[in-house]
Design an enzyme around this catalytic site. Structure first.
Site, PDB file in Angstrom:
ATOM      1  N   GLU A   1       0.789  -1.570   0.317  1.00 37.20           N
ATOM      2  CA  GLU A   1      -0.065  -0.270  -0.047  1.00 37.20           C
ATOM      3  C   GLU A   1       0.204   1.176   0.188  1.00 37.20           C
ATOM      4  O   GLU A   1       0.853   2.451   0.873  1.00 37.20           O
ATOM      5  CB  GLU A   1      -1.130  -0.044   1.225  1.00 37.20           C
ATOM      6  CG  GLU A   1      -1.906  -1.149   0.921  1.00 37.20           C
ATOM      7  CD  GLU A   1      -2.897  -1.326   2.760  1.00 37.20           C
ATOM      8  OE1 GLU A   1      -2.799  -0.188   3.533  1.00 37.20           O
ATOM      9  OE2 GLU A   1      -4.243  -1.945   2.149  1.00 37.20           O
TER      10      GLU A   1
ATOM     11  N   GLU B   1      -5.799  -8.180  -1.047  1.00 36.79           N
ATOM     12  CA  GLU B   1      -6.290  -8.321   0.026  1.00 36.79           C
ATOM     13  C   GLU B   1      -7.665  -7.992   0.181  1.00 36.79           C
ATOM     14  O   GLU B   1      -8.704  -6.935  -1.305  1.00 36.79           O
ATOM     15  CB  GLU B   1      -5.877  -6.768   1.625  1.00 36.79           C
ATOM     16  CG  GLU B   1      -4.274  -7.296   1.624  1.00 36.79           C
ATOM     17  CD  GLU B   1      -3.858  -5.921   2.686  1.00 36.79           C
ATOM     18  OE1 GLU B   1      -5.071  -4.973   2.875  1.00 36.79           O
ATOM     19  OE2 GLU B   1      -2.882  -6.087   2.932  1.00 36.79           O
TER      20      GLU B   1
HETATM   21  C1  BG6 Z   1      -4.790  -2.484   5.299  1.00 38.46           C
HETATM   22  C2  BG6 Z   1      -3.257  -2.676   4.819  1.00 38.46           C
HETATM   23  O1  BG6 Z   1      -4.533  -1.309   4.991  1.00 38.46           O
HETATM   24  O2  BG6 Z   1      -5.402  -3.034   5.661  1.00 38.46           O
HETATM   25  C3  BG6 Z   1      -2.962  -4.302   6.700  1.00 38.46           C
HETATM   26  O3  BG6 Z   1      -2.201  -3.435   4.064  1.00 38.46           O
HETATM   27  C4  BG6 Z   1      -4.708  -4.354   6.959  1.00 38.46           C
HETATM   28  O4  BG6 Z   1      -1.805  -4.551   6.580  1.00 38.46           O
HETATM   29  C5  BG6 Z   1      -5.810  -4.211   6.523  1.00 38.46           C
HETATM   30  O5  BG6 Z   1      -4.912  -5.037   8.466  1.00 38.46           O
HETATM   31  C6  BG6 Z   1      -6.854  -4.514   7.363  1.00 38.46           C
HETATM   32  O6  BG6 Z   1      -6.377  -3.396   8.524  1.00 38.46           O
HETATM   33  P1  BG6 Z   1      -6.919  -3.524   9.613  1.00 38.46           P
HETATM   34  O7  BG6 Z   1      -7.312  -2.033  10.087  1.00 38.46           O
HETATM   35  O8  BG6 Z   1      -8.453  -3.649   9.853  1.00 38.46           O
HETATM   36  O9  BG6 Z   1      -6.488  -4.808   9.892  1.00 38.46           O
END
Ligand code: BG6
Length: 471
Positions: A172, A366
């Site tokens: 990111e 993701e």
């Molecule tokens: C992304 C990141 O921004 O979102 C992850 O690459 C992160 O590291 C994921 O865990 C989800 O966000 P969160 O705050 O729910 O863990």
């Protein structure tokens, strides 16, 4: 609905959110090891005794990866994304020689991934720059980080050349704008004013672009068939109304994210760079040799995280966190318990936009739903009923299939946090994404027992059917 035959289905995690063992076998401190409540909290200067730091123990993947990867195999996954902790390899980032114990750990981990039938997808830097480099140089603001990162990349490319084909250089990278500490190891509070903070962030981004180009060059030289991706947080943004001013402001905010991929995929700063950064752009130290590297070595594919969408009104203040930009809620969408708006069709929109812009393969690395899952005991057995997670994933898979039908080339889909891990945003355990529940709470209590959730069996069938059985 047909996914390509070799479509990659899997899960994604990051070292600092799952491994724990934060000082084991010579590991150094990373920027995340001094963050008590996730990437938006204020780091302590060093590890303080009376403070709880979630990354220190995390979910103990470091010692339990065999058990966790066996679950991933049972889910029929054929890819698994994780990151290498820079501080296991170079504890402060400054050492001349790598830490052999750290390298051995990833040998074992990668072998286990491969032996379980999965292709490793490796992120080289996921929010865990060595703390020493943040404190000494203010992270990526300094050019000094480029050769240090180059040394780290050379070590891991050489060591894992026979094990890893798919790489992501920076997680990111566009979060350098909204989360500069996590993404670029910058202490923004060192800036005296907003203009200086902007300069710091974009100087860091520039150094990361150069480092990315060097990593692409080196990766291709060392591993002939490697695929080296860039990675964006790309949740959706819509104008809040059809007022052209809202539409234009939305475009500007989108450009703020495109900016990063434009440089890394098109090999040059985009035409709107000066507009976006104002006077700051001319203040950046950008050498001619940097621009040559950037233009010669662009990434092979675009990977992205997609969680949600939001709407934008002209003149409003927006905030940004792990889920992307946060504007005004969209009345057509529902929310997760953490207030993230659920927008599957938005994924199809985003995939089309990115493919249209770059014409290169996309990889959704993701996507997922964070919820406060509860364990119930039924007939003496522990059970976690998470139909909301099944709904979320089903709808997003359908949207992804729609994009593929639109003609978008998608390499694969790795679900975020396939077993519960620490939340990056808040440092909580309570915000759970997994198909496998892990018994640990926000204060660090729990047995670390692993329990399959209802979504586990559902996902297993989805993957076995290559995305056709979503019932
Ligand atoms: C992304 C990141 O921004 O979102 C992850 O690459 C992160 O590291 C994921 O865990 C989800 O966000 P969160 O705050 O729910 O863990």
């Amino acid at each position: 609905m047909t996914f390509p035959k070799n479509f990659l289905w899997g899960g994604a995690v990051a070292a600092n959110q799952c491994e724990g063992a934060y000082r084991e076998k010579g590991k150094g401190l990373s920027i995340i090891d001094v963050l008590p409540n996730g990437v938006h909290s204020t780091p302590t200067d060093t590890v303080e005794e009376d403070v709880y730091y979630p990354s220190h123990g995390a979910v103990d993947f470091y010692h339990r990866f065999k058990e966790d990867l066996a679950y991933m195999k049972e889910l029929n996954f054929n890819v698994f994304r994780t990151s290498i902790a820079w501080t296991r390899i170079y504890p402060t980032g400054m050492e001349e020689e790598p830490n052999e114990e750290g390298l051995k750990f990833y040998d074992q981990l990668l072998d286990e991934i491969i032996n379980n039938g999965m292709t490793p997808l490796v992120t080289i830097s996921h929010f865990d720059t060595p703390l020493y480099l943040s404190q000494k140089y203010n992270g990526w603001e300094s050019r000094e980080l480029i050769p240090l990162f180059e040394k780290y990349c050379r070590t891991v490319f050489n060591r894992y050349r026979d094990k890893v084909k798919y790489w992501i250089v920076f997680n990111e990278i566009n979060n350098v704008h909204t989360m500069p500490y996590a993404a670029a190891a910058i202490r923004e509070d060192k800036a005296e004013n907003e203009a200086e903070s902007l300069r710091m962030r974009y100087q860091a981004a520039h150094h990361m672009f150069v480092a990315n180009a060097i990593a692409v060059k080196m990766g291709h030289e060392i591993i002939a068939d490697s695929q080296i991706g860039c990675m964006l947080s790309f949740s959706g943004i819509y104008p809040n109304s059809c007022d052209p001013r809202d539409v234009f402001r939305t475009l500007e905010l989108e450009q703020r994210s495109y900016f990063f991929a434009d440089v890394m995929m098109n090999g040059a700063y985009p035409y709107y760079a000066e507009k976006l950064l104002g006077n700051t752009f001319s203040q950046l130290e950008i050498l001619e040799e940097d621009l040559n590297l950037i233009s010669s070595y662009t990434n092979d594919y675009v990977s992205l995280s997609y969680y949600r969408s939001t709407t934008i009104k002209d003149g409003m203040m927006t905030t940004g966190h792990t889920g992307g930009i946060k504007g005004i809620d969209n009345p057509f969408l529902g929310n997760t318990p953490w207030g993230w708006q659920i927008d599957p069709l938005g994924l199809r929109v985003v995939l089309n936009k990115l493919y249209d812009r770059y014409g290169k393969k996309l990889f959704i690395v993701e996507n997922g739903l964070g919820a406060a899952d509860e364990v119930v005991v039924e007939n003496g057995e522990k059970r976690i009923q998470d139909p909301y997670r099944i709904d979320y994933i089903r709808d997003h898979i359908q949207a992804m299939a729609g994009a593929i039908e639109d003609g978008v080339e998608v390499l694969g889909y790795t679900y975020w946090g396939p077993f519960d891990i620490v939340s990056a945003g808040t440092g909580e355990m309570k915000k759970r994404y997994g198909f496998v529940y892990i018994d640990k709470d926000n204060e660090g209590n729990g047995t670390l027992e692993r329990i399959k959730k209802d979504s586990f069996d559902w996902m297993k069938k989805v993957v076995a059917s290559n995305g056709t059985n979503l019932s």
